[in-house]
Design an enzyme around this catalytic site. Structure first.
Site, short mmCIF file in Angstrom:
data_model
loop_
_atom_site.label_atom_id
_atom_site.label_comp_id
_atom_site.label_asym_id
_atom_site.label_seq_id
_atom_site.Cartn_x
_atom_site.Cartn_y
_atom_site.Cartn_z
N CYS A 2 30.80 13.21 74.72
CA CYS A 2 30.22 13.18 73.39
C CYS A 2 28.81 13.68 73.62
O CYS A 2 28.38 13.83 74.75
CB CYS A 2 30.13 11.76 72.84
SG CYS A 2 31.69 11.03 72.36
N GLY A 28 31.45 17.39 71.00
CA GLY A 28 32.23 16.52 70.13
C GLY A 28 32.28 17.08 68.73
O GLY A 28 31.24 17.38 68.16
N ASN A 101 28.05 8.07 75.29
CA ASN A 101 28.93 9.11 75.84
C ASN A 101 29.59 8.54 77.10
O ASN A 101 28.89 8.08 78.00
CB ASN A 101 28.12 10.36 76.20
CG ASN A 101 28.91 11.39 76.98
OD1 ASN A 101 28.33 12.15 77.76
ND2 ASN A 101 30.20 11.45 76.80
N GLY A 102 30.92 8.55 77.11
CA GLY A 102 31.63 8.04 78.27
C GLY A 102 32.79 7.18 77.83
O GLY A 102 33.23 7.25 76.68
N TYR A 257 33.65 23.00 82.49
CA TYR A 257 33.96 23.27 81.09
C TYR A 257 33.03 22.61 80.08
O TYR A 257 32.61 23.23 79.11
CB TYR A 257 35.41 22.84 80.81
CG TYR A 257 35.76 22.73 79.34
CD1 TYR A 257 35.93 23.88 78.55
CD2 TYR A 257 35.94 21.49 78.73
CE1 TYR A 257 36.25 23.78 77.19
CE2 TYR A 257 36.26 21.39 77.37
CZ TYR A 257 36.42 22.53 76.62
OH TYR A 257 36.74 22.43 75.28
O1 LIG Z 1 45.03 24.27 79.30
P1 LIG Z 1 44.41 23.81 78.02
O2 LIG Z 1 44.90 22.46 77.66
O3 LIG Z 1 44.59 24.81 76.92
O4 LIG Z 1 42.86 23.58 78.26
C1 LIG Z 1 42.01 24.49 78.89
C2 LIG Z 1 41.39 25.45 77.91
O5 LIG Z 1 40.66 24.74 76.87
C3 LIG Z 1 39.29 25.07 76.94
O6 LIG Z 1 38.95 26.04 75.97
P2 LIG Z 1 38.36 25.71 74.52
O7 LIG Z 1 39.02 26.55 73.53
O8 LIG Z 1 38.41 24.24 74.27
O9 LIG Z 1 36.81 26.03 74.58
P3 LIG Z 1 35.96 27.32 74.97
O10 LIG Z 1 35.92 28.21 73.75
O11 LIG Z 1 34.62 26.75 75.31
O12 LIG Z 1 36.56 28.01 76.14
C4 LIG Z 1 39.08 25.63 78.32
O13 LIG Z 1 38.00 26.54 78.34
C5 LIG Z 1 40.38 26.34 78.57
O14 LIG Z 1 40.38 27.60 77.95
N1 LIG Z 2 33.83 11.22 74.63
C1 LIG Z 2 33.06 10.17 74.59
O1 LIG Z 2 32.04 10.08 75.24
C2 LIG Z 2 33.57 9.05 73.71
C3 LIG Z 2 32.70 7.85 73.56
C4 LIG Z 2 33.50 6.61 73.12
N2 LIG Z 2 34.37 6.18 74.19
C5 LIG Z 2 34.29 6.93 71.86
O2 LIG Z 2 35.49 7.08 71.92
O3 LIG Z 2 33.70 7.05 70.82
MG LIG Z 3 38.52 28.05 76.88
#
Ligand SMILES: O=P(O)(O)OC[C@H]1O[C@H](OP(=O)(O)OP(=O)(O)O)[C@H](O)[C@@H]1O
Ligand SMILES: NC(=O)CC[C@H](N)C(=O)O
Ligand SMILES: [Mg+2]
Length: 507
Positions: A2, A28, A101-102, A257
């Site tokens: 988050c 998020g 966050n966490g 990522y």
């Molecule tokens: O195997 P998957 O479950 O599909 O997850 C991995 C993919 O999801 C993310 O992209 P995303 O579209 O979330 O964000 P980005 O535009 O920052 O790459 C990540 O960069 C990969 O492309």
């Molecule tokens: N991704 C997160 O950091 C989530 C924070 C918290 N566990 C929630 O679910 O709101």
């Molecule tokens: Mg991607």
């Protein structure tokens, strides 16, 4: 993950917090919230949606005060109800608001204990509300009408003793100041910085340094694991190490990522770490496939661009942007529900045929998690006329659930869980699949800061450094939070949400 932010300024901080949240939006997309403090009054606005949708002018006008905190949410516990949007508020002691966050790994036991021993009521299924109440209880125990920095730090030390899991936190004590703290393993990131103004310094804490730099704050440093920083409403900054045995092991997936490339995290440039990931992946191709016939390297935008570019450079192969991303669609991985994720990949990415036609393409992504993206993308590359479609992942195979703030609770939903590289390659429909080796990923990150001896690599190696994570815990988590369980719960909630009662607590 988050995104969290907190600012103590000399004028109204609402716009600055809003701006910071838009910079942290990639952390998020489900809900957003801001609470500000003016004298002894709090003003809160939070709801489901992206930052630009949650805050209208009429909300912004009411968010007055020179200090405040904000949050963008990607749920990893409880539900995605607007009742669980953050910051959370508890009225005693002082009126405390908190953004987290966490993910806590002992929140159920804590919730039970808070009720039975501390006589506190938790009104949602959010682990963050539990965390807030533990902190509030511990601060209340000091019994002060006016809390001093040491009272606050003692309460954080007690939180560290009771709470397990991952937490980077920003909290506001009404009328007194803003506090941020990081769990004793430093799994999730949080940094702080300063801006000098004519009226004196202003302070800001945030999940990522990019939020500071884009608002003109100078990054002082990351919080140490277990450390807390407290900035009083009149601009005095205090820090203290509050954990007995802090041991930095930050989440390596931030570098793969989660984080923006223009952030510096624990002194590592995320951008440079991703360049090195590309280089190391190229070295692996050269080592294991010296006579490759790759004509062109194509990234899967956005996140893999940095490593794909460096990989192409190193392989001495052309780099082409063969997929164009619709900039109005958010990140697909952090969307709730597989149906939505799958549909979004096609809506989001479109192939430029001439970059594929008759060529052997190497598609590069930062990671393969559920396999949603690569499965669709490989089909699209073939439809665009590619002769061979090879696939490379700048991270190793994601084989284990995450329990520290990334919503990957179910091993079965991970395409590489219990499968060989060949099996994954066949399922995603590639002609060849290359994963980064874990030791190369670690050294790509470590090169930025050799003082880090360990990263949380649990999604790659199944080693859980914080909390007592065993098979029972993982099984229980999987049952509660797999995609099927979540969508059944969300459907029931959507029906009930039409009738929100005054005390907003629907799951
Ligand atoms: O195997 P998957 O479950 O599909 O997850 C991995 C993919 O999801 C993310 O992209 P995303 O579209 O979330 O964000 P980005 O535009 O920052 O790459 C990540 O960069 C990969 O492309
Ligand atoms: N991704 C997160 O950091 C989530 C924070 C918290 N566990 C929630 O679910 O709101
Ligand atoms: Mg991607």
């Amino acid at each position: 993950m988050c995104g969290i932010v907190g600012i103590v300024g000399h004028s109204h901080v609402n716009q600055a917090i809003y701006d910071a949240l838009t910079v942290l939006q990639h952390r998020g997309q489900d809900a957003a919230g801001i609470v500000t403090c003016d004298g002894d009054r709090l003003f809160l606005r939070k709801d489901n949606g992206m930052v630009r949708d949650v805050f209208r002018n009429r909300h912004m006008r009411r968010l007055v005060g020179n200090m405040g905190i904000g949050h963008v949410r990607y749920p990893t516990a409880g539900s995605s109800s607007s009742a669980e949007a953050q910051p959370f508020y508890v009225n005693s002691p002082y009126g405390i608001t908190l953004a987290h966050n966490g993910n806590l790994t002992n929140s159920e036991a804590l919730a039970e204990h808070i009720f039975r021993a501390d006589l506190r009521h938790i009104n949602t299924t959010s682990d963050s509300e539990v965390l807030l109440n533990v902190f509030a209880h511990e601060l209340q125990l000091r019994g002060k009408l006016q809390p001093e920095p040491d009272d606050i730090f003692d309460a954080v030390a007690a939180v560290h003793r009771r709470v397990e899991g991952a937490y980077a936190v920003v909290a506001m004590i009404t009328g007194y100041g803003i506090l941020a703290f990081r769990d004793p393993h430093g799994i999730r990131p949080v940094c702080f910085g300063k801006k000098d103004t004519e009226q004196g310094p202003e302070y800001m804490v945030a999940s990522e340094s990019v939020a500071l730099s884009s608002l003109g704050f100078h990054l002082e440093r990351d919080l140490e694991p277990g450390e807390a920083v407290y900035i009083t409403a009149d601009g005095q900054m205090h820090t203290r190490q509050c954990a007995d045995n802090p041991q930095l092991s930050p989440c390596i997936f931030e570098h793969v990522y989660l984080a923006r490339p223009d952030s510096i995290m624990d002194d590592i440039s995320v951008y440079k770490a991703r360049l090195r990931m590309g280089e190391k992946l190229a070295e692996k191709v050269e080592r294991e496939w010296p006579d490759h016939d790759i004509d062109v390297v194509i990234p899967i935008p956005d996140t893999s661009r940095t490593s794909a570019l460096q990989m192409a450079n190193r392989l001495n192969v052309k780099y082409r942007e063969g997929f164009i991303k619709n900039r109005y669609i958010g990140r697909t991985f952090i969307m709730p529900g597989q149906q939505m994720r799958r549909k979004s990949v096609r809506q989001k990415l479109n192939a430029i045929e001439l970059e594929f036609s008759g060529k052997n393409v190497l598609l590069v992504d930062d990671s393969i998690v559920r396999g949603t993206t690569c499965h669709e993308i490989i089909q699209m590359a073939r439809e665009a006329g590619a002769r061979k479609v090879y696939f490379a992942s700048a991270a190793p195979a994601v084989q284990f659930p995450n329990v520290y703030g990334i919503d990957m609770p179910a091993a079965d939903e991970l395409i590489a869980h219990d499968r060989s590289v060949e099996e994954v390659c066949r399922i995603i429909g590639a002609d060849r699949l290359i994963y980064q080796d874990l030791e190369d990923l670690v050294s790509a990150c470590k090169e930025g800061n050799s003082r880090i001896t360990e990263f949380d690599c649990s999604v790659f190696n199944g080693v859980y450094l914080a909390g007592n994570i065993d098979q029972d815990y993982l099984q229980n988590l999987e049952q509660r939070r797999n995609d099927l369980a979540k969508s059944a719960r969300e459907q029931a909630r959507a029906l009930a949400e039409n009738e929100v009662i005054d005390l907003h607590n629907s799951n």
